[in-house]
Write a protein that holds these residues in place. Structure first.
Motif, PDB file in Angstrom:
ATOM      1  N   ALA A 160      16.646  -8.048  83.865  1.00 37.66           N
ATOM      2  CA  ALA A 160      17.450  -6.986  83.245  1.00 37.66           C
ATOM      3  C   ALA A 160      17.969  -7.363  81.860  1.00 37.66           C
ATOM      4  CB  ALA A 160      18.622  -6.629  84.176  1.00 37.66           C
ATOM      5  N   ILE A 161      18.524  -8.559  81.733  1.00 34.76           N
ATOM      6  CA  ILE A 161      19.046  -9.016  80.442  1.00 34.76           C
ATOM      7  C   ILE A 161      18.056  -9.955  79.763  1.00 34.76           C
ATOM      8  CG2 ILE A 161      20.865 -10.406  79.352  1.00 34.76           C
ATOM      9  CD1 ILE A 161      22.837  -9.247  81.293  1.00 34.76           C
ATOM     10  N   LEU A 162      17.297 -10.688  80.547  1.00 34.19           N
ATOM     11  CA  LEU A 162      16.350 -11.656  80.001  1.00 34.19           C
ATOM     12  C   LEU A 162      15.353 -11.008  79.044  1.00 34.19           C
ATOM     13  CD1 LEU A 162      15.707 -14.662  80.222  1.00 34.19           C
ATOM     14  CD2 LEU A 162      14.154 -14.130  82.092  1.00 34.19           C
ATOM     15  N   ARG A 163      14.890  -9.819  79.397  1.00 35.50           N
ATOM     16  CA  ARG A 163      13.929  -9.118  78.525  1.00 35.50           C
ATOM     17  C   ARG A 163      14.552  -8.809  77.171  1.00 35.50           C
ATOM     18  NH1 ARG A 163      12.476  -6.534  83.465  1.00 35.50           N
ATOM     19  NH2 ARG A 163      14.055  -4.930  83.072  1.00 35.50           N
ATOM     20  N   GLU A 164      15.833  -8.417  77.181  1.00 34.54           N
ATOM     21  CA  GLU A 164      16.533  -8.094  75.931  1.00 34.54           C
ATOM     22  C   GLU A 164      16.724  -9.351  75.080  1.00 34.54           C
ATOM     23  OE1 GLU A 164      17.309  -5.028  75.245  1.00 34.54           O
ATOM     24  OE2 GLU A 164      17.808  -3.920  77.068  1.00 34.54           O
ATOM     25  N   LYS A 165      16.963 -10.495  75.737  1.00 34.01           N
ATOM     26  CA  LYS A 165      17.137 -11.753  75.006  1.00 34.01           C
ATOM     27  C   LYS A 165      15.822 -12.190  74.372  1.00 34.01           C
ATOM     28  CE  LYS A 165      18.870 -14.320  78.296  1.00 34.01           C
ATOM     29  NZ  LYS A 165      19.475 -15.516  78.958  1.00 34.01           N
ATOM     30  N   ARG A 166      14.748 -12.070  75.138  1.00 33.74           N
ATOM     31  CA  ARG A 166      13.447 -12.514  74.640  1.00 33.74           C
ATOM     32  C   ARG A 166      12.962 -11.687  73.450  1.00 33.74           C
ATOM     33  NH1 ARG A 166       9.555 -13.833  79.833  1.00 33.74           N
ATOM     34  NH2 ARG A 166      10.276 -15.977  80.202  1.00 33.74           N
ATOM     35  N   SER A 167      13.179 -10.382  73.542  1.00 31.98           N
ATOM     36  CA  SER A 167      12.701  -9.497  72.479  1.00 31.98           C
ATOM     37  C   SER A 167      13.614  -9.508  71.259  1.00 31.98           C
ATOM     38  CB  SER A 167      12.590  -8.062  73.013  1.00 31.98           C
ATOM     39  OG  SER A 167      13.874  -7.555  73.368  1.00 31.98           O
ATOM     40  N   GLY A 168      14.825 -10.047  71.420  1.00 31.25           N
ATOM     41  CA  GLY A 168      15.777 -10.064  70.310  1.00 31.25           C
ATOM     42  C   GLY A 168      16.547  -8.769  70.176  1.00 31.25           C
ATOM     43  N   THR A 169      16.321  -7.828  71.103  1.00 35.96           N
ATOM     44  CA  THR A 169      17.009  -6.537  71.044  1.00 35.96           C
ATOM     45  C   THR A 169      18.513  -6.694  71.150  1.00 35.96           C
ATOM     46  OG1 THR A 169      15.112  -5.517  72.133  1.00 35.96           O
ATOM     47  CG2 THR A 169      17.123  -4.225  72.047  1.00 35.96           C
ATOM     48  N   ILE A 170      18.954  -7.618  72.017  1.00 44.05           N
ATOM     49  CA  ILE A 170      20.382  -7.805  72.212  1.00 44.05           C
ATOM     50  C   ILE A 170      21.062  -8.302  70.943  1.00 44.05           C
ATOM     51  CG2 ILE A 170      20.034 -10.141  73.136  1.00 44.05           C
ATOM     52  CD1 ILE A 170      22.454  -9.649  74.918  1.00 44.05           C
ATOM     53  N   ASP A 171      20.413  -9.185  70.198  1.00 40.23           N
ATOM     54  CA  ASP A 171      20.986  -9.693  68.952  1.00 40.23           C
ATOM     55  C   ASP A 171      21.096  -8.577  67.919  1.00 40.23           C
ATOM     56  OD1 ASP A 171      21.114 -12.329  69.945  1.00 40.23           O
ATOM     57  OD2 ASP A 171      18.987 -12.610  69.492  1.00 40.23           O
ATOM     58  N   LEU A 172      20.083  -7.728  67.868  1.00 39.55           N
ATOM     59  CA  LEU A 172      20.093  -6.617  66.923  1.00 39.55           C
ATOM     60  C   LEU A 172      21.224  -5.638  67.235  1.00 39.55           C
ATOM     61  CD1 LEU A 172      18.726  -5.089  64.594  1.00 39.55           C
ATOM     62  CD2 LEU A 172      17.237  -4.005  66.302  1.00 39.55           C
ATOM     63  N   MET A 173      21.408  -5.327  68.522  1.00 41.71           N
ATOM     64  CA  MET A 173      22.445  -4.383  68.913  1.00 41.71           C
ATOM     65  C   MET A 173      23.845  -4.950  68.699  1.00 41.71           C
ATOM     66  SD  MET A 173      20.921  -2.472  72.300  1.00 41.71           S
ATOM     67  CE  MET A 173      20.522  -3.987  73.174  1.00 41.71           C
ATOM     68  N   MET A 174      24.011  -6.226  68.974  1.00 38.99           N
ATOM     69  CA  MET A 174      25.316  -6.843  68.759  1.00 38.99           C
ATOM     70  C   MET A 174      25.642  -6.964  67.274  1.00 38.99           C
ATOM     71  SD  MET A 174      25.610  -9.688  71.786  1.00 38.99           S
ATOM     72  CE  MET A 174      25.651  -9.146  73.513  1.00 38.99           C
ATOM     73  N   ALA A 175      24.618  -7.140  66.457  1.00 39.85           N
ATOM     74  CA  ALA A 175      24.827  -7.182  65.003  1.00 39.85           C
ATOM     75  C   ALA A 175      25.314  -5.830  64.489  1.00 39.85           C
ATOM     76  CB  ALA A 175      23.528  -7.580  64.308  1.00 39.85           C
ATOM     77  N   LYS A 176      24.985  -4.766  65.240  1.00 36.93           N
ATOM     78  CA  LYS A 176      25.424  -3.419  64.850  1.00 36.93           C
ATOM     79  C   LYS A 176      26.733  -3.019  65.513  1.00 36.93           C
ATOM     80  CE  LYS A 176      20.825  -1.637  63.816  1.00 36.93           C
ATOM     81  NZ  LYS A 176      19.807  -0.577  64.085  1.00 36.93           N
ATOM     82  N   GLY A 177      27.382  -3.985  66.191  1.00 31.83           N
ATOM     83  CA  GLY A 177      28.711  -3.721  66.733  1.00 31.83           C
ATOM     84  C   GLY A 177      28.808  -3.514  68.228  1.00 31.83           C
TER      85      GLY A 177
END
Length: 263
Positions: A97-114
Motif C-alpha cells: 500500500a505505501i511501499l509502491r508510493e515510496k518506490r515510485s517517488g510519488t510520496i515525496d512529490l506529494m509531500m513536497a506539495k504540502g
C-alpha cells in the motif's frame, strides 16, 4: 483545517482511482465472493463428497458417520475460509500500500506539495477500510442468500450481519498493521512476511492463560456464534477495544516513519 480536509478529500479520491486501476477492489471482491460460494457448497454437499470418496476403490471398508448438513454449517465454513484463505489474500493485496508510493517517488512529490504524512496514511487507510468492509458485507449477504436457496433457511439476516462485525474489526486492525509494515519494509517480500507473521502471532496469543481471552485474535471466533444467534462471549467489547488500540498504534507508527522520511 479546511486545507487539510481539502487535501484529504483530494488524496482519498486519488486512492479510489488507484484502487480501481490496480484492481484491488475487484481482486478482494472476487476472493471473498468465491469463498462465500465455496463455503455454502461445501456445507451443503460435504456429505455427498465424503460418501463418494469412501465409495471409491480402497475406501469401501471404511465406516464414517457423517451428520446431515444444516444451515449453520454455511457460516462455520465461511468464517473458517475467511480466516485462512481470505486473510492471507487480504494481506497480500495490501502489503504494498505505501511501499509502491515510496518506490515510485510519488510520496515525496506529494509531500513536497504540502501533503502531510498524517493525511497520506489516514486517507489511504480510510479508502482501504471502505473497500474491505464493502467486500465483507457483500460476501456475507451472498452467503445468506445462497444458504437460503440450498437449505431453504439462512438464519436471521440481522444476526448474520452482526456476525460480520467482529471479523470486520479484526480485518481493519490487520489492515492498519499491514500499512504499518508497508511503510517500514524495504521490499514487497519483507512487507508480506511481516504482515503474515503478525497475523499468525494472534493465534498463539489466544492460548495464553488469562491474557488470551482479551486478545483481538478471539474476534475471529465470534462470527459463527453471532451469525446463528447464539451470541458472543463476555469479553467481546474488550477485544474490540484492544483491536482499535492496536490499529491506532500501527497507523501512528506508519505516520512517524513517513515523517522521518520527510525530514
Amino acid at each position: 483545517m479546511k486545507l487539510s480536509v481539502s487535501k484529504w478529500c483530494t488524496f482519498a479520491g486519488k486512492e479510489i482511482t488507484e484502487n480501481l486501476r490496480s484492481k484491488n477492489i475487484f481482486a478482494l471482491a472476487c476472493v471473498f465472493i468465491f469463498l462465500a460460494l465455496l463455503s455454502v457448497l461445501t456445507a451443503r454437499f460435504m456429505g455427498e463428497i465424503m460418501d463418494w470418496a469412501l465409495s471409491i476403490e480402497g475406501g469401501a471398508g471404511l465406516m464414517m458417520e457423517i451428520p446431515d448438513p444444516v444451515w449453520t454449517d454455511s457460516y462455520v465454513q465461511l468464517y473458517s475460509n475467511l480466516t485462512s484463505m481470505g486473510m492471507l489474500a487480504f494481506v497480500m493485496i495490501y502489503m504494498g500500500a505505501i511501499l509502491r508510493e515510496k518506490r515510485s517517488g510519488t510520496i515525496d512529490l506529494m509531500m513536497a506539495k504540502g501533503l502531510t504524512p498524517t493525511v497520506f496514511v489516514v486517507a489511504k487507510y480510510a479508502v482501504a477500510v471502505a473497500v474491505s468492509i464493502l467486500a465483507l458485507v457483500v460476501t456475507v449477504l451472498i452467503t445468506y442468500v445462497y444458504t437460503l436457496v440450498l437449505f431453504e433457511y439462512g438464519g436471521n439476516i440481522g444476526h448474520v450481519l452482526l456476525g460480520a462485525v467482529p471479523f470486520g474489526v479484526f480485518m481493519i486492525m490487520m489492515l492498519g498493521i499491514t500499512i504499518m509494515w508497508s511503510a517500514i519494509a524495504k521490499s514487497t517480500a519483507m512487507s508480506a512476511v511481516l504482515g503474515l507473521v503478525s497475523f499468525f502471532l494472534f493465534i498463539p496469543l489466544d492460548l495464553i492463560p488469562w491474557i488470551g481471552r482479551f486478545t483481538p485474535g478471539r474476534l475471529l471466533g465470534h462470527g459463527v456464534s453471532l451469525s446463528v444467534g447464539v451470541g458472543a462471549g463476555n469479553y467481546l467489547g474488550i477485544q474490540i477495544a484492544v483491536a482499535i488500540v492496536v490499529t491506532i498504534v500501527a497507523l501512528w507508527i506508519a505516520i512517524q516513519v513517513l515523517r522521518k522520511r520527510e525530514g
